[in-house]
Scaffold this motif. Sequence first.
Motif, PDB file in Angstrom:
ATOM      1  N   ARG A  14     -71.702 -16.994  16.757  1.00 54.37           N
ATOM      2  CA  ARG A  14     -72.385 -16.164  17.750  1.00 54.37           C
ATOM      3  C   ARG A  14     -71.739 -16.330  19.121  1.00 54.37           C
ATOM      4  NH1 ARG A  14     -78.813 -15.400  18.777  1.00 54.37           N
ATOM      5  NH2 ARG A  14     -78.412 -14.622  20.841  1.00 54.37           N
ATOM      6  N   ASN A  15     -71.428 -17.578  19.463  1.00 48.69           N
ATOM      7  CA  ASN A  15     -70.746 -17.863  20.728  1.00 48.69           C
ATOM      8  C   ASN A  15     -69.442 -17.101  20.839  1.00 48.69           C
ATOM      9  OD1 ASN A  15     -72.261 -19.440  22.288  1.00 48.69           O
ATOM     10  ND2 ASN A  15     -71.555 -21.380  21.426  1.00 48.69           N
ATOM     11  N   LEU A  16     -68.699 -17.135  19.738  1.00 44.16           N
ATOM     12  CA  LEU A  16     -67.395 -16.472  19.701  1.00 44.16           C
ATOM     13  C   LEU A  16     -67.563 -14.964  19.861  1.00 44.16           C
ATOM     14  CD1 LEU A  16     -64.287 -17.275  18.598  1.00 44.16           C
ATOM     15  CD2 LEU A  16     -65.058 -15.796  16.786  1.00 44.16           C
TER      16      LEU A  16
ATOM     17  N   PRO B  45     -67.538  -8.409  27.386  1.00 43.15           N
ATOM     18  CA  PRO B  45     -66.641  -9.293  26.633  1.00 43.15           C
ATOM     19  C   PRO B  45     -65.451  -9.724  27.479  1.00 43.15           C
ATOM     20  CG  PRO B  45     -66.200  -7.008  26.067  1.00 43.15           C
ATOM     21  CD  PRO B  45     -67.376  -6.989  27.008  1.00 43.15           C
ATOM     22  N   GLN B  46     -64.846 -10.836  27.090  1.00 46.04           N
ATOM     23  CA  GLN B  46     -63.634 -11.283  27.779  1.00 46.04           C
ATOM     24  C   GLN B  46     -62.388 -10.638  27.184  1.00 46.04           C
ATOM     25  OE1 GLN B  46     -63.393 -15.468  28.649  1.00 46.04           O
ATOM     26  NE2 GLN B  46     -65.598 -15.679  28.615  1.00 46.04           N
ATOM     27  N   ALA B  47     -62.530 -10.108  25.985  1.00 45.86           N
ATOM     28  CA  ALA B  47     -61.406  -9.409  25.346  1.00 45.86           C
ATOM     29  C   ALA B  47     -61.975  -8.329  24.432  1.00 45.86           C
ATOM     30  CB  ALA B  47     -60.555 -10.388  24.540  1.00 45.86           C
ATOM     31  N   LEU B  48     -61.179  -7.279  24.240  1.00 43.41           N
ATOM     32  CA  LEU B  48     -61.566  -6.228  23.298  1.00 43.41           C
ATOM     33  C   LEU B  48     -60.562  -6.203  22.151  1.00 43.41           C
ATOM     34  CD1 LEU B  48     -62.530  -3.028  25.362  1.00 43.41           C
ATOM     35  CD2 LEU B  48     -64.064  -4.530  24.086  1.00 43.41           C
ATOM     36  N   LEU B  49     -61.086  -6.170  20.941  1.00 41.73           N
ATOM     37  CA  LEU B  49     -60.251  -6.015  19.747  1.00 41.73           C
ATOM     38  C   LEU B  49     -60.426  -4.578  19.274  1.00 41.73           C
ATOM     39  CD1 LEU B  49     -61.439  -9.234  17.855  1.00 41.73           C
ATOM     40  CD2 LEU B  49     -59.567  -9.054  19.496  1.00 41.73           C
ATOM     41  N   CYS B  50     -59.318  -3.862  19.149  1.00 39.80           N
ATOM     42  CA  CYS B  50     -59.397  -2.441  18.808  1.00 39.80           C
ATOM     43  C   CYS B  50     -58.626  -2.197  17.521  1.00 39.80           C
ATOM     44  CB  CYS B  50     -58.789  -1.601  19.927  1.00 39.80           C
ATOM     45  SG  CYS B  50     -59.503  -1.964  21.537  1.00 39.80           S
ATOM     46  N   ASP B  51     -59.350  -1.752  16.495  1.00 40.17           N
ATOM     47  CA  ASP B  51     -58.729  -1.576  15.183  1.00 40.17           C
ATOM     48  C   ASP B  51     -58.470  -0.095  14.903  1.00 40.17           C
ATOM     49  OD1 ASP B  51     -57.708  -1.950  12.703  1.00 40.17           O
ATOM     50  OD2 ASP B  51     -59.588  -2.535  11.746  1.00 40.17           O
TER      51      ASP B  51
ATOM     52  N   GLY C  38     -56.112 -22.970   9.147  1.00 40.26           N
ATOM     53  CA  GLY C  38     -55.748 -22.720  10.530  1.00 40.26           C
ATOM     54  C   GLY C  38     -56.949 -22.715  11.455  1.00 40.26           C
ATOM     55  N   ASN C  39     -56.701 -22.338  12.710  1.00 40.09           N
ATOM     56  CA  ASN C  39     -57.748 -22.331  13.739  1.00 40.09           C
ATOM     57  C   ASN C  39     -57.666 -21.072  14.589  1.00 40.09           C
ATOM     58  OD1 ASN C  39     -59.032 -25.043  13.546  1.00 40.09           O
ATOM     59  ND2 ASN C  39     -56.908 -25.704  13.857  1.00 40.09           N
ATOM     60  N   ILE C  40     -58.824 -20.621  15.047  1.00 38.52           N
ATOM     61  CA  ILE C  40     -58.889 -19.527  16.011  1.00 38.52           C
ATOM     62  C   ILE C  40     -59.878 -19.939  17.088  1.00 38.52           C
ATOM     63  CG2 ILE C  40     -59.607 -17.127  16.409  1.00 38.52           C
ATOM     64  CD1 ILE C  40     -58.834 -16.492  13.536  1.00 38.52           C
ATOM     65  N   SER C  41     -59.497 -19.795  18.356  1.00 40.53           N
ATOM     66  CA  SER C  41     -60.485 -19.987  19.420  1.00 40.53           C
ATOM     67  C   SER C  41     -60.356 -18.873  20.448  1.00 40.53           C
ATOM     68  CB  SER C  41     -60.338 -21.360  20.087  1.00 40.53           C
ATOM     69  OG  SER C  41     -59.108 -21.450  20.747  1.00 40.53           O
ATOM     70  N   VAL C  42     -61.498 -18.509  21.020  1.00 38.73           N
ATOM     71  CA  VAL C  42     -61.555 -17.474  22.053  1.00 38.73           C
ATOM     72  C   VAL C  42     -62.270 -18.067  23.248  1.00 38.73           C
ATOM     73  CG1 VAL C  42     -62.354 -15.167  22.659  1.00 38.73           C
ATOM     74  CG2 VAL C  42     -61.670 -15.648  20.302  1.00 38.73           C
ATOM     75  N   ALA C  43     -61.561 -18.127  24.380  1.00 42.67           N
ATOM     76  CA  ALA C  43     -62.130 -18.685  25.618  1.00 42.67           C
ATOM     77  C   ALA C  43     -62.797 -20.033  25.342  1.00 42.67           C
ATOM     78  CB  ALA C  43     -63.136 -17.712  26.221  1.00 42.67           C
ATOM     79  N   GLY C  44     -62.140 -20.837  24.518  1.00 43.00           N
ATOM     80  CA  GLY C  44     -62.646 -22.180  24.241  1.00 43.00           C
ATOM     81  C   GLY C  44     -63.663 -22.255  23.109  1.00 43.00           C
ATOM     82  N   ALA C  45     -64.206 -21.090  22.683  1.00 43.17           N
ATOM     83  CA  ALA C  45     -65.161 -21.108  21.554  1.00 43.17           C
ATOM     84  C   ALA C  45     -64.368 -21.048  20.259  1.00 43.17           C
ATOM     85  CB  ALA C  45     -66.116 -19.914  21.641  1.00 43.17           C
ATOM     86  N   LYS C  46     -64.592 -22.061  19.420  1.00 42.35           N
ATOM     87  CA  LYS C  46     -63.828 -22.144  18.171  1.00 42.35           C
ATOM     88  C   LYS C  46     -64.516 -21.361  17.066  1.00 42.35           C
ATOM     89  CE  LYS C  46     -60.886 -25.956  16.771  1.00 42.35           C
ATOM     90  NZ  LYS C  46     -59.845 -25.800  17.734  1.00 42.35           N
ATOM     91  N   LEU C  47     -63.693 -20.742  16.223  1.00 37.59           N
ATOM     92  CA  LEU C  47     -64.243 -20.070  15.045  1.00 37.59           C
ATOM     93  C   LEU C  47     -64.645 -21.172  14.070  1.00 37.59           C
ATOM     94  CD1 LEU C  47     -64.664 -17.391  13.492  1.00 37.59           C
ATOM     95  CD2 LEU C  47     -62.386 -17.657  12.584  1.00 37.59           C
TER      96      LEU C  47
END
Length: 244
Positions: free
Chosen positions: A75-77, A157-163, A58-67
């Motif tokens: 680092r970009n991601l 950051p453009q998004a926060l991931l909260c676990d 699969g694929n993951i991208s954040v604000a256009g930066a691909k994993l």
Amino acid sequence: MPLIAIDNVKKRFGDNEVLKGISLDVEPGEVIAIIGKSGSGKSTLLRCINGLESIDEGNISVAGAKLGASELELRNLRLKVGMIFQQFNLFPHLSVGRNVMIAPMIVKGVSEAEAMKTAKANLEKVGLGHKFDAYPDQLSGGQQQRVAIARALSMSPQALLCDEITSALDPELVNEVLTVMRGLAKEGMTLLMVTHEMRFAREVCNRLVFMHQGKVHEIGPPEELFGNPKTPELQQFIGMTQGA
């Protein structure tokens, strides 16, 4: 254009397939709670978005930066998403202010004066401006978690991931952390949260993602999932949490 795009992501640990083809788009400014029983893959999904875990398909991208595989892509991601964990992970030998200043200085090369200004502003935002010179062991768990939020914000950051950021806290300290998250949601911060706080999920989130056995089982606005769960698994889950 979604801020976070997750497309058919699969993740295995040995023979155990923890994520079985997850697809999810997160729009800018959206607040999403990921709910489900432990072992359903919620935390693994967050760790994959942040590149802490590699994905098998699969694929993951954040604000256009691909994993991607390369260190630079990763680092970009990571510059685009902040991650807040259950444990606060503050440096015990550094003051609160230094804990918040250190990442922008090291990772982004921000000057000390600039980092201090940002740190003070973000500590004010989480209600801890007066604790700049205190040390982590002088703070309550709720205060330490709020410092961890300020630290994540200091990287813009453009998004926060909260676990599960409240699950290590005593019940009376949970609200002070959730109040900060409510404020961030109001300001339009994109939040993707794994949480057991159902009231918060119901009141603050735009959408809920119910995960079950490594899949997105149901997804939709809180009133829809709480008011009219379509699957027996979600009905049972809501039944279990109603007492909470």
